[in-house]
Design an enzyme around this catalytic site. Structure first.
Site, PDB file in Angstrom:
ATOM      1  N   CYS A 168       0.841  -1.205   0.000  1.00  0.00           N
ATOM      2  CA  CYS A 168       0.000   0.000   0.000  1.00  0.00           C
ATOM      3  C   CYS A 168       0.880   1.260   0.000  1.00  0.00           C
ATOM      4  CB  CYS A 168      -0.908  -0.028   1.230  1.00  0.00           C
ATOM      5  SG  CYS A 168      -1.728   1.548   1.518  1.00  0.00           S
ATOM      6  N   LYS A 176     -12.330  -4.688   6.824  1.00  0.00           N
ATOM      7  CA  LYS A 176     -13.761  -4.389   7.021  1.00  0.00           C
ATOM      8  C   LYS A 176     -14.330  -5.170   8.217  1.00  0.00           C
ATOM      9  CE  LYS A 176     -13.774  -1.905   3.150  1.00  0.00           C
ATOM     10  NZ  LYS A 176     -13.125  -0.616   3.213  1.00  0.00           N
ATOM     11  N   VAL A 192      -6.262   0.834   5.493  1.00  0.00           N
ATOM     12  CA  VAL A 192      -4.942   1.039   6.097  1.00  0.00           C
ATOM     13  C   VAL A 192      -4.318   2.243   5.399  1.00  0.00           C
ATOM     14  CG1 VAL A 192      -4.494  -1.338   6.792  1.00  0.00           C
ATOM     15  CG2 VAL A 192      -3.920  -0.641   4.464  1.00  0.00           C
ATOM     16  N   SER A 249      -3.063   8.432   5.820  1.00  0.00           N
ATOM     17  CA  SER A 249      -1.599   8.584   5.813  1.00  0.00           C
ATOM     18  C   SER A 249      -1.140  10.039   5.949  1.00  0.00           C
ATOM     19  CB  SER A 249      -1.022   7.975   4.533  1.00  0.00           C
ATOM     20  OG  SER A 249      -1.575   8.595   3.390  1.00  0.00           O
TER      21      SER A 249
HETATM   22  N1  LIG Z   1      -6.662   8.401   2.047  1.00  0.00           N
HETATM   23  C1  LIG Z   1      -6.225   7.178   2.669  1.00  0.00           C
HETATM   24  C2  LIG Z   1      -6.299   6.074   1.629  1.00  0.00           C
HETATM   25  C3  LIG Z   1      -5.962   4.705   2.236  1.00  0.00           C
HETATM   26  C4  LIG Z   1      -6.272   3.588   1.253  1.00  0.00           C
HETATM   27  O1  LIG Z   1      -6.928   3.782   0.224  1.00  0.00           O
HETATM   28  N2  LIG Z   1      -5.805   2.363   1.611  1.00  0.00           N
HETATM   29  C5  LIG Z   1      -6.110   1.227   0.805  1.00  0.00           C
HETATM   30  C6  LIG Z   1      -4.880   0.348   0.575  1.00  0.00           C
HETATM   31  S1  LIG Z   1      -3.638   1.137  -0.384  1.00  0.00           S
HETATM   32  C7  LIG Z   1      -7.092   0.337   1.555  1.00  0.00           C
HETATM   33  O2  LIG Z   1      -6.993   0.149   2.742  1.00  0.00           O
HETATM   34  N3  LIG Z   1      -8.038  -0.266   0.807  1.00  0.00           N
HETATM   35  C8  LIG Z   1      -8.934  -1.225   1.354  1.00  0.00           C
HETATM   36  C9  LIG Z   1     -10.369  -0.949   1.048  1.00  0.00           C
HETATM   37  O3  LIG Z   1     -10.678   0.141   0.522  1.00  0.00           O
HETATM   38  O4  LIG Z   1     -11.166  -1.825   1.334  1.00  0.00           O
HETATM   39  C10 LIG Z   1      -4.823   7.363   3.226  1.00  0.00           C
HETATM   40  O5  LIG Z   1      -4.085   8.250   2.757  1.00  0.00           O
HETATM   41  O6  LIG Z   1      -4.470   6.671   4.189  1.00  0.00           O
END
Ligand SMILES: N[C@@H](CCC(=O)N[C@@H](CS)C(=O)NCC(=O)O)C(=O)O
Length: 201
Positions: free
Chosen positions: A10, A40, A53, A66
């Site tokens: 990620c 989830k 995450v 982040s």
């Molecule tokens: N804006 C968030 C975006 C975080 C994000 O999109 N994480 C993704 C992984 S790269 C995630 O957890 N995706 C799982 C999902 O949406 O179910 C940040 O900067 O932390």
């Protein structure tokens, strides 16, 4: 001890890991398996209602997103500082982080998604379109980097936002345009940092 709920590939988790390394902070990785939907699960949603995450826990403080985590870490552990001292500089950093999140991470991620598919299932037109999007961002960074070592004053959270994807351009099938001298020198400079090397990309 700081805990980081993390997924190795990620880019948002990688951004946080670079900041932790810059500040030489010890932390425990709590792996979250995105492939099985662990993000989830009710227990995880208690930490981050968006079910994503990274999430960072520092004693009793829970922080997600982040960009917000990186600023939290910079304020809580100010050495070395990763934000400019003046509010105008900090605004420029935040604008670049936002630009990265909206214009750079999505097409780069979409290219990787296509490239992970078996060759017969890939949409090459889509890949070309997203590569063009990434190249447009790089051209804009070329201008932003004119006469500078880093995007805003010293190495900052703005540079860190771009690190996870900018150091893997070859994996995205992108050969840097030879005219982008500033970007090439900047990437080389980023690659020299132990914090960036610690990502193992
Ligand atoms: N804006 C968030 C975006 C975080 C994000 O999109 N994480 C993704 C992984 S790269 C995630 O957890 N995706 C799982 C999902 O949406 O179910 C940040 O900067 O932390």
């Amino acid at each position: 001890m700081i805990k980081l709920y993390d997924y190795p590939d990620c880019p948002f988790c990688q951004k946080v890991r670079v900041v932790l390394a810059e500040k030489d902070l010890e932390f425990d990785i709590k792996p979250v398996d995105l492939r099985t939907g662990e993000q989830k699960a009710p227990e995880f949603l208690k930490l981050n209602p968006y079910g994503k995450v990274p999430v960072l826990i520092d004693e009793d403080i829970v922080v997600y997103d982040s960009t917000i985590i990186d600023e939290y870490l910079d304020e809580e552990y100010p050495n070395p500082p990763l934000m400019p001292e003046d509010s105008a500089g900090r605004a420029r950093v935040r604008l670049l982080e936002d630009f990265c999140d909206n214009s750079f991470i999505p097409p780069a991620g979409a290219i990787l998604t296509e490239l992970h598919k078996p060759e017969a299932e890939r949409d090459n037109e889509k890949i070309k379109k997203y590569q063009a999007d990434v190249n447009r961002v790089l051209a804009r960074l070329e201008v932003a980097l004119e006469g500078k070592q880093y995007l805003v004053d010293d190495f900052s959270l703005a540079d860190i936002a771009f690190v996870p994807r900018v150091v893997i351009l070859p994996q995205l099938g992108i050969e840097l345009d030879a005219r982008l001298h500033n970007v090439a020198a900047w990437i080389a400079r980023l690659r020299e940092r132990p914090s960036v090397q610690s990502l193992g990309l």
